[in-house]
Design a protein around this motif. Structure first.
Motif, PDB file in Angstrom:
ATOM      1  N   ALA A   7     -15.514  -4.128 -95.641  1.00  0.00           N
ATOM      2  CA  ALA A   7     -15.916  -3.103 -94.552  1.00  0.00           C
ATOM      3  C   ALA A   7     -17.340  -2.556 -94.851  1.00  0.00           C
ATOM      4  O   ALA A   7     -17.604  -2.153 -96.063  1.00  0.00           O
ATOM      5  N   CYS A  18     -19.097   5.308 -89.049  1.00  0.00           N
ATOM      6  CA  CYS A  18     -18.456   4.219 -88.448  1.00  0.00           C
ATOM      7  C   CYS A  18     -17.962   3.040 -89.650  1.00  0.00           C
ATOM      8  O   CYS A  18     -18.581   2.722 -90.336  1.00  0.00           O
ATOM      9  N   ARG A  20     -16.707  -0.922 -89.856  1.00  0.00           N
ATOM     10  CA  ARG A  20     -16.313  -2.232 -89.221  1.00  0.00           C
ATOM     11  C   ARG A  20     -15.898  -3.166 -90.347  1.00  0.00           C
ATOM     12  O   ARG A  20     -16.595  -3.099 -91.287  1.00  0.00           O
ATOM     13  N   ASP A  25     -13.722  -9.180 -85.622  1.00  0.00           N
ATOM     14  CA  ASP A  25     -14.355  -8.308 -84.851  1.00  0.00           C
ATOM     15  C   ASP A  25     -13.568  -7.105 -84.049  1.00  0.00           C
ATOM     16  O   ASP A  25     -14.105  -6.333 -83.785  1.00  0.00           O
ATOM     17  N   PHE A  28     -12.213  -1.958 -86.201  1.00  0.00           N
ATOM     18  CA  PHE A  28     -13.227  -0.931 -86.524  1.00  0.00           C
ATOM     19  C   PHE A  28     -12.582   0.442 -86.087  1.00  0.00           C
ATOM     20  O   PHE A  28     -11.697   0.560 -85.473  1.00  0.00           O
ATOM     21  N   GLU A  30     -13.549   4.984 -87.445  1.00  0.00           N
ATOM     22  CA  GLU A  30     -14.563   6.188 -87.988  1.00  0.00           C
ATOM     23  C   GLU A  30     -13.768   7.425 -88.572  1.00  0.00           C
ATOM     24  O   GLU A  30     -12.411   7.212 -88.549  1.00  0.00           O
TER      25      GLU A  30
END
Length: 138
Positions: A7, A18, A20, A25, A28, A30
């Motif tokens: 990540a 953030c 991801r 895709d 994600f 935060e």
């Protein structure tokens, strides 16, 4: 064998981070702090993997040795389901059920991330797959 996905934690201009996942895709999240972002990342990764397992979608191998990435593990149930699925390879669930001397549905539950297999079940499954169960606290 561990299941750890890379990540990327990116600081945000207004504060917080953030997160991801490079291999997914759709994954994600935060957090206000690095610790909170990593904690949230575990949940997002777990839900992503659960969803892919449930829908029969492919689950990519984690990208190895990605510079600047933090490697995150899903929860224990999801990890055990993925480990059994990977160790099983091309062997059918019916074959695993026969080796374990159990029913096909019981063998199938071992690959269900919403199921809590016992240590005994995991140990027997590992042995049936030519593996050894190893536990570790982090």
């Amino acid at each position: 064998m561990e299941i750890l996905y890379p990540a990327i934690l990116e600081p945000q201009s207004g504060g917080g981070f953030c997160v991801r996942f490079v291999d997914f895709d759709e994954a994600f999240t935060e957090g206000e702090t690095v610790e909170e972002a990593q904690f949230n990342a575990i949940d997002v990764l777990t839900l992503t993997l659960e969803g892919r397992l449930e829908e029969g979608l492919p689950i990519p191998e984690p990208t190895p040795d990605l510079s600047g990435a933090v490697y995150i593990a899903p929860d224990a149930r999801t990890q055990s389901a993925l480990l059994i699925r990977r160790a099983r390879g091309e062997r059918s669930l019916a074959d695993i059920a026969r080796v374990l001397q159990t029913t096909w549905p019981a063998a199938e539950r071992l690959e269900d991330p919403r199921h809590w297999p016992s240590l005994r079940q995991l140990d027997r499954a590992a042995a049936a797959l030519g593996k050894r169960l190893v536990l570790r606290f982090e």
